[in-house]
Design an enzyme around this catalytic site. Structure first.
Site, mmCIF file in Angstrom:
data_model
loop_
_atom_site.group_PDB
_atom_site.id
_atom_site.type_symbol
_atom_site.label_atom_id
_atom_site.label_comp_id
_atom_site.label_asym_id
_atom_site.label_seq_id
_atom_site.Cartn_x
_atom_site.Cartn_y
_atom_site.Cartn_z
ATOM 1 N N ASP A 142 0.857 -1.192 0.000
ATOM 2 C CA ASP A 142 0.000 0.000 0.000
ATOM 3 C C ASP A 142 0.890 1.238 0.000
ATOM 4 O OD1 ASP A 142 -2.242 -1.561 0.184
ATOM 5 O OD2 ASP A 142 -2.660 -1.128 2.284
ATOM 6 N N MET A 143 0.296 2.379 -0.381
ATOM 7 C CA MET A 143 1.033 3.636 -0.309
ATOM 8 C C MET A 143 0.412 4.508 0.776
ATOM 9 S SD MET A 143 3.691 4.987 -1.534
ATOM 10 C CE MET A 143 4.136 4.433 -3.179
ATOM 11 N N GLN A 186 -0.464 6.863 -6.197
ATOM 12 C CA GLN A 186 -1.600 7.761 -5.935
ATOM 13 C C GLN A 186 -1.641 8.873 -6.981
ATOM 14 O OE1 GLN A 186 0.426 8.350 -2.348
ATOM 15 N NE2 GLN A 186 -1.154 7.488 -1.025
ATOM 16 N N ARG A 196 -1.050 -0.809 -8.651
ATOM 17 C CA ARG A 196 -2.431 -0.437 -8.301
ATOM 18 C C ARG A 196 -2.523 1.085 -8.311
ATOM 19 N NH1 ARG A 196 -3.710 -1.930 -2.425
ATOM 20 N NH2 ARG A 196 -3.984 -4.028 -3.237
ATOM 21 N N GLY A 216 -5.792 8.403 -4.069
ATOM 22 C CA GLY A 216 -5.005 8.848 -2.910
ATOM 23 C C GLY A 216 -5.938 9.223 -1.775
ATOM 24 N N ALA A 217 -5.693 8.648 -0.592
ATOM 25 C CA ALA A 217 -6.615 8.816 0.530
ATOM 26 C C ALA A 217 -6.095 9.747 1.617
ATOM 27 C CB ALA A 217 -6.916 7.442 1.139
ATOM 28 N N HIS A 261 -13.800 3.496 -7.457
ATOM 29 C CA HIS A 261 -15.239 3.207 -7.546
ATOM 30 C C HIS A 261 -15.914 4.202 -8.466
ATOM 31 C CE1 HIS A 261 -13.586 2.360 -3.521
ATOM 32 N NE2 HIS A 261 -14.119 1.184 -3.753
HETATM 33 P P1 FDA Z 1 -14.205 8.949 -5.323
HETATM 34 O O1 FDA Z 1 -13.817 9.115 -3.904
HETATM 35 O O2 FDA Z 1 -14.331 10.165 -6.170
HETATM 36 O O3 FDA Z 1 -15.548 8.139 -5.369
HETATM 37 C C1 FDA Z 1 -16.258 7.846 -6.556
HETATM 38 C C2 FDA Z 1 -17.599 7.238 -6.168
HETATM 39 O O4 FDA Z 1 -17.376 5.984 -5.529
HETATM 40 C C3 FDA Z 1 -18.356 8.050 -5.128
HETATM 41 O O5 FDA Z 1 -19.158 9.018 -5.735
HETATM 42 C C4 FDA Z 1 -19.156 6.991 -4.431
HETATM 43 O O6 FDA Z 1 -20.283 6.636 -5.183
HETATM 44 C C5 FDA Z 1 -18.218 5.818 -4.400
HETATM 45 N N1 FDA Z 1 -17.399 5.779 -3.177
HETATM 46 C C6 FDA Z 1 -16.094 6.121 -3.063
HETATM 47 N N2 FDA Z 1 -15.635 5.922 -1.807
HETATM 48 C C7 FDA Z 1 -16.682 5.476 -1.099
HETATM 49 C C8 FDA Z 1 -16.844 5.095 0.251
HETATM 50 N N3 FDA Z 1 -15.848 5.140 1.129
HETATM 51 N N4 FDA Z 1 -18.061 4.668 0.643
HETATM 52 C C9 FDA Z 1 -19.103 4.612 -0.235
HETATM 53 N N5 FDA Z 1 -19.005 4.967 -1.528
HETATM 54 C C10 FDA Z 1 -17.815 5.384 -1.969
HETATM 55 N N6 FDA Z 1 -5.374 5.070 -1.068
HETATM 56 C C11 FDA Z 1 -4.105 5.353 -0.699
HETATM 57 O O7 FDA Z 1 -3.776 6.516 -0.467
HETATM 58 N N7 FDA Z 1 -3.196 4.328 -0.579
HETATM 59 C C12 FDA Z 1 -3.510 3.037 -0.862
HETATM 60 O O8 FDA Z 1 -2.657 2.157 -0.746
HETATM 61 C C13 FDA Z 1 -4.837 2.748 -1.269
HETATM 62 N N8 FDA Z 1 -5.220 1.462 -1.577
HETATM 63 C C14 FDA Z 1 -6.453 1.264 -2.135
HETATM 64 C C15 FDA Z 1 -6.794 -0.004 -2.599
HETATM 65 C C16 FDA Z 1 -8.005 -0.209 -3.232
HETATM 66 C C17 FDA Z 1 -8.346 -1.572 -3.753
HETATM 67 C C18 FDA Z 1 -8.915 0.880 -3.399
HETATM 68 C C19 FDA Z 1 -10.228 0.709 -4.118
HETATM 69 C C20 FDA Z 1 -8.599 2.123 -2.911
HETATM 70 C C21 FDA Z 1 -7.389 2.327 -2.264
HETATM 71 N N9 FDA Z 1 -7.052 3.570 -1.749
HETATM 72 C C22 FDA Z 1 -5.765 3.809 -1.359
HETATM 73 C C23 FDA Z 1 -8.102 4.615 -1.566
HETATM 74 C C24 FDA Z 1 -8.189 5.560 -2.737
HETATM 75 O O9 FDA Z 1 -7.042 6.385 -2.782
HETATM 76 C C25 FDA Z 1 -9.424 6.460 -2.624
HETATM 77 O O10 FDA Z 1 -9.337 7.213 -1.449
HETATM 78 C C26 FDA Z 1 -10.739 5.705 -2.643
HETATM 79 O O11 FDA Z 1 -10.700 4.617 -3.507
HETATM 80 C C27 FDA Z 1 -11.880 6.620 -3.102
HETATM 81 O O12 FDA Z 1 -11.613 7.102 -4.381
HETATM 82 P P2 FDA Z 1 -12.434 6.684 -5.704
HETATM 83 O O13 FDA Z 1 -11.443 6.480 -6.791
HETATM 84 O O14 FDA Z 1 -13.316 5.554 -5.436
HETATM 85 O O15 FDA Z 1 -13.204 8.011 -6.110
#
Ligand code: FDA
Length: 308
Positions: free
Chosen positions: A134-135, A163, A184, A188-189, A227
């Site tokens: 993970d990052m 990210q 992957r 970015g979270a 997502h």
């Molecule tokens: P965005 O947040 O814009 O969401 C798009 C749509 O998806 C939303 O409108 C909603 O419908 C749905 N959605 C998204 N998040 C939701 C939630 N929590 N609950 C309900 N619905 C939701 N980050 C990081 O910094 N380091 C890492 O190592 C990882 N690893 C990782 C692995 C995997 C398999 C995933 C899917 C994600 C990560 N992440 C991550 C998290 C990533 O950076 C990000 O914060 C989340 O995936 C949310 O971003 P989206 O791309 O989904 O878009």
């Protein structure tokens, strides 16, 4: 704005203590976290496999402060990998790992984390599966990438997360888009400063597309972790444009987030992997999920106020 406030407030020990102790919290946590034990994670991975989905299992727990905690987490990963093999799930599940959970923040942490990660990569290899790192926040990016380079000398299947929000990531994608390289890509979270990362959601989305284009054009194995329905469509279009057959890339989503979309893609014949976190230390993970989707916070508040 709410996301930033939530990430900031969550650092309070008092808020943390209150949230973890509330009786209703478990209900909402159960949607996003497999449970506390290895067996809970194995059970969820088995259910996902039965529905045609794959798993990336993560033992929760970050920023540990004692060497003994880092060793405990490493041991849990080793046991998890044995269990995956024993339960015949090594083809359907891999493991995902945060270097901070195995000692990165300790004195001499880079060496400790690399040593533990190497043991986990070896165990993954023996079990017949893979490891992805993970990052975490941008201060760790160089260390994570250096660790991956080191591990790949012996275990070329080790994957890494990039990210899209970071300015540097397009260049990292170029460097990591070679033969067999598992990357992957996520948005970015973590809350990152303007000096290193795009801030506006639409800028992050555009950066994601640029990164995805590089990975899909390359000869590695892109893992499209989002997502976001527009990005899913763009990924499928890029796969077709680059003559990539299904299975030469995959989609990844989090446990409990858009499960119908996960199943829809799997039923189409796409490879879909679900990130399955487990363990008692779910607090930081849950806060990040709520920062992404304030509706989840409303669910939590509702569950906290219920009598159950
Ligand atoms: P965005 O947040 O814009 O969401 C798009 C749509 O998806 C939303 O409108 C909603 O419908 C749905 N959605 C998204 N998040 C939701 C939630 N929590 N609950 C309900 N619905 C939701 N980050 C990081 O910094 N380091 C890492 O190592 C990882 N690893 C990782 C692995 C995997 C398999 C995933 C899917 C994600 C990560 N992440 C991550 C998290 C990533 O950076 C990000 O914060 C989340 O995936 C949310 O971003 P989206 O791309 O989904 O878009």
């Amino acid at each position: 704005m709410l996301s930033r406030t939530l990430l900031a407030v969550s650092r309070s020990d008092r808020i943390r203590g209150l949230s973890v102790a509330m009786p209703g919290t478990r209900q909402i946590v159960n949607r996003f976290v497999a449970g506390e034990s290895i067996q809970d994670a194995i059970g969820v991975a088995a259910d996902l496999a039965a529905s045609g989905r794959y798993s990336a299992i993560d033992r929760l727990g970050e920023d540990i402060v004692e060497l003994s905690q880092a060793q405990e987490t490493r041991d849990e990963y080793l046991e998890l990998l044995e269990s995956l093999a024993a339960n015949g799930l090594a083809d359907e599940a891999e493991v995902s790992l945060k270097l901070s959970s195995i000692g990165l923040a300790l004195p001499d942490g880079e060496k400790i984390a690399l040593g533990h990660a190497r043991q986990i990569a070896e165990a993954a290899d023996e079990a017949g599966t893979t490891l992805t790192l993970d990052m975490e926040d941008h201060t760790t990016t160089d260390t994570v990438l250096a660790t991956v380079r080191e591990l790949r000398n012996d275990y070329p299947g080790v994957g890494v997360v990039l990210q899209a929000c970071l300015y540097r990531t397009e260049a990292d994608c170029r460097e990591l888009s070679g033969e067999g390289s598992r990357v992957r890509l996520c948005k970015g979270a973590y809350r990152e400063p303007e000096s290193v990362a795009y801030q506006a959601p639409h800028e992050i989305d555009l950066a994601y597309v640029r990164c995805l284009r590089i990975l899909m054009e390359g000869s590695g194995y892109p893992m499209v972790a989002t997502h976001d329905p527009r990005l899913v469509d763009i990924a499928q279009a890029l796969a077709i444009h680059n003559d990539r057959p299904r299975g030469s890339y995959e989609f990844q989503m989090l446990l409990g987030v858009r499960p119908e979309e996960q199943q829809r893609l799997a039923d189409q014949g796409e490879r879909v992997s679900v990130y399955v976190p487990f363990g008692p230390d779910w607090y930081e993970y849950m806060v990040r999920r709520m920062a992404e989707k304030p509706a989840n916070l409303a669910l939590l508040v509702k569950s906290l106020s219920s009598k159950k």
